[in-house]
Write a protein that holds these residues in place. Structure first.
Motif: not given
Length: 299
Positions: A145-149, A183-199
């Motif tokens: 989370d220091e470098t990734e989004t 710092i980017t958190c898990a919620g940002a990853l889950a949002k992208l996952y949902g936006d891409m069609g995942g559950t």
């Protein structure tokens, strides 16, 4: 300092102004009582004063760590123990969801090694290998989370979605303060996952599972609540995507701390938020916390 806004939010300067209206507090952690590196001493003192004069304080955190991992973390940062009575976390809610749900027994864990405590006492087989057989995903955040989004995970998510793996997001926060950075958190990853069609399923604020745990904890502390309502309980938080919508959906009174992750939206001085900008931001979000203040204090 006081002002009323069209969104029915009153800007206050002192928790003591409203403390007599409440018998208990549910309080966010990051951004309210610490910034990930140091405590906000005045906020901690305000919660300790409320505990002495009014009633219990439960910390409600979107940390993916279960409750047993939080007191050592708070102690390391310097948050005093007299600022709170109990803690519930998104990690606790994640454990509850896995136990009560039908997700399967093989889990791909997306997140840093420091979050492995979450899987203790959880009846699943955990793997950090995205190619290994899995029934579902638990996301506790980026690996680094220091470098990734979230965008760094787009190609990985495409493969996981093609396997129809549901994701449990163990920390719905999009970002969190770490010192002076966000710092980017898990919620940002889950949002992208949902936006891409995942559950994506969410364990923490603003979603119901964590409030169920908070209600149970209040009962353990002797503060009984009506079955489908909240009585004389105040929620304090700094997150417009999580804290305030969650309180509003639950019917909880809310105190919005403006100097947290949204401070830059209300002007250049975090200690003196611009009333017009605050009104505009809350209005656009469709949010009406009962109270707002720059920083949590009891003068």
């Amino acid at each position: 300092m006081s002002a009323s806004f069209p969104v029915s939010t009153k800007l206050i300067s002192d928790l003591s102004q409203i403390a007599p209206d409440y018998d208990a507090i549910l309080c966010d952690v990051w951004g309210v009582i610490h910034n990930g590196q140091r405590p906000h001493d005045a906020a901690c003192a305000a919660l300790a004063r409320f505990r002495r004069e009014r009633g219990p304080v439960i910390l409600v955190s979107n940390s993916p760590r279960p409750v047993e991992g939080i007191p050592p973390q708070l102690a390391t940062i310097g948050v005093p123990e007299d600022a709170w009575d109990a803690i519930v976390t998104s990690g606790d809610a994640t454990r509850m969801m896995v136990k009560e749900g039908d997700f399967g027994s093989r889990c791909f864990h997306l997140g840093p090694q420091r979050d492995h405590l979450l899987f203790e006492a959880m009846n699943v087989t955990r793997s950090g290998d995205a190619e290994a057989p899995a029934d579902f995903i638990i996301c506790t955040g980026p690996w680094d989370d220091e470098t990734e989004t979230a965008e760094d995970y787009r190609s990985l998510f495409a493969g996981l979605i093609s396997r129809k793996l549901p994701m449990i997001c163990a920390n719905p926060d999009l970002v969190v303060e770490r010192g002076d950075r966000l710092i980017t958190c898990a919620g940002a990853l889950a949002k992208l996952y949902g936006d891409m069609g995942g559950t994506a399923h969410y364990a923490g604020k603003p979603h119901p599972p964590i409030y169920r745990l908070a209600r149970e904890m209040l009962a353990n502390l002797g503060v009984q609540q009506p079955p489908d309502a909240w009585n004389r309980v105040l929620f304090i938080g700094d997150g417009l995507p999580t804290d305030i919508p969650g309180a509003q959906a639950q019917g909880l009174d809310a105190l919005f701390i403006t100097s947290g992750i949204h401070a830059g939206e209300f002007g250049s001085d975090p200690d003196h938020p611009d009333a017009d900008k605050l009104t505009a931001v809350l209005s656009r979000a469709g949010l009406s916390p009962q109270h707002a203040m720059p920083r949590l204090v009891w003068k």
